[in-house]
Design an enzyme around this catalytic site. Structure first.
Site, PDB file in Angstrom:
ATOM      1  N   VAL A 144       0.836  -1.206   0.000  1.00 30.79           N
ATOM      2  CA  VAL A 144       0.000   0.000   0.000  1.00 30.79           C
ATOM      3  C   VAL A 144       0.870   1.255   0.000  1.00 30.79           C
ATOM      4  CG1 VAL A 144      -1.769   1.279   1.277  1.00 30.79           C
ATOM      5  CG2 VAL A 144      -1.869  -1.221   1.182  1.00 30.79           C
ATOM      6  N   CYS A 145       2.015   1.184   0.655  1.00 32.61           N
ATOM      7  CA  CYS A 145       2.865   2.362   0.877  1.00 32.61           C
ATOM      8  C   CYS A 145       3.224   3.135  -0.399  1.00 32.61           C
ATOM      9  CB  CYS A 145       4.142   1.958   1.605  1.00 32.61           C
ATOM     10  SG  CYS A 145       3.848   1.157   3.206  1.00 32.61           S
ATOM     11  N   PRO A 146       3.673   2.469  -1.479  1.00 28.21           N
ATOM     12  CA  PRO A 146       4.040   3.262  -2.651  1.00 28.21           C
ATOM     13  C   PRO A 146       2.875   4.033  -3.246  1.00 28.21           C
ATOM     14  CG  PRO A 146       4.090   0.907  -3.140  1.00 28.21           C
ATOM     15  CD  PRO A 146       3.966   1.045  -1.665  1.00 28.21           C
ATOM     16  N   ILE A 193       2.580   7.293  -1.162  1.00 30.74           N
ATOM     17  CA  ILE A 193       3.665   8.250  -1.364  1.00 30.74           C
ATOM     18  C   ILE A 193       3.591   8.859  -2.758  1.00 30.74           C
ATOM     19  CG2 ILE A 193       6.175   8.482  -1.509  1.00 30.74           C
ATOM     20  CD1 ILE A 193       6.280   6.318   0.712  1.00 30.74           C
TER      21      ILE A 193
END
Length: 198
Positions: free
Chosen positions: A49-51, A54
């Site tokens: 999920v992180c990319p 960001i």
């Protein structure tokens, strides 16, 4: 634990800056320089999920910039891992070049000071903090690991903060930029409810 209404914990830590250079003593408060600041945490680089979060912050960077708002991101990865992630194309799980600082909380001290460390995995939960010009946390949201945050909601909260600071009125349910606020009085709430909820 909520930190809303409290002073934001400051920190000095390594970071990779928007020009790709590594700064070993990035000072959050010094960088913010009296501006509204969005501080957000993600669990780890090169995950799932992180990319998407960001990259979305990066895509909407100008929306924050035109509101005179700084963005700073933090995870427990080293600055070298941050750098490698930026040097990896999105189609390969990377994030590309980023327009805001990415801080390394390799000792886990920052996430602990903001009380958003996962109790079992010792990584940060998906937390976002809106820090005002007086270094007070005005808005906080924390998601469990599977759930990405809503960047538009953070922009809405910035608009609400600016509206309140300018006019002294409060922002009722689902308030958006350009809409009417509410005077914080019995007459104000009565007038607003009569107009919009009768």
């Amino acid at each position: 634990m909520t930190l809303v209404t409290q002073k934001a914990p400051n920190f000095i830590a390594p970071a990779i800056l928007k020009n790709g250079k590594i700064m070993n003593n990035f000072d959050l408060k010094k960088y913010s320089n009296g501006q509204i600041t969005v501080l957000f945490f993600w669990p780890m680089d090169f995950t799932f999920v992180c990319p998407s979060e960001i990259i979305e912050f990066n895509k909407t960077f100008e929306a924050f910039e035109k509101r005179n708002v700084k963005i700073v991101g933090v995870s427990i990865d080293s600055v070298f891992v941050h750098q490698a992630w930026q040097n990896t194309f999105p189609e390969n799980g990377g994030i590309g070049k980023i327009k805001f600082p990415m801080v390394s909380d390799i000792k886990h001290e920052i996430q602990k000071s903001y009380h958003i460390e996962h109790p079992e995995l010792n990584i940060a939960l998906r937390a976002s903090f809106l820090i005002d010009e007086n270094w007070i946390i005005r808005h906080q949201v924390v998601n469990d690991l599977p759930f990405g945050r809503n960047i538009d909601e953070m922009i809405r909260m910035i608009d609400a903060l600016n509206f309140h600071n300018k006019y002294g009125e409060v922002c009722p349910v689902n308030w958006k930029h350009g809409q009417e606020g509410m005077k914080a009085s019995q007459e104000g709430v009565s007038s607003y409810l009569k107009k919009y909820f009768s």
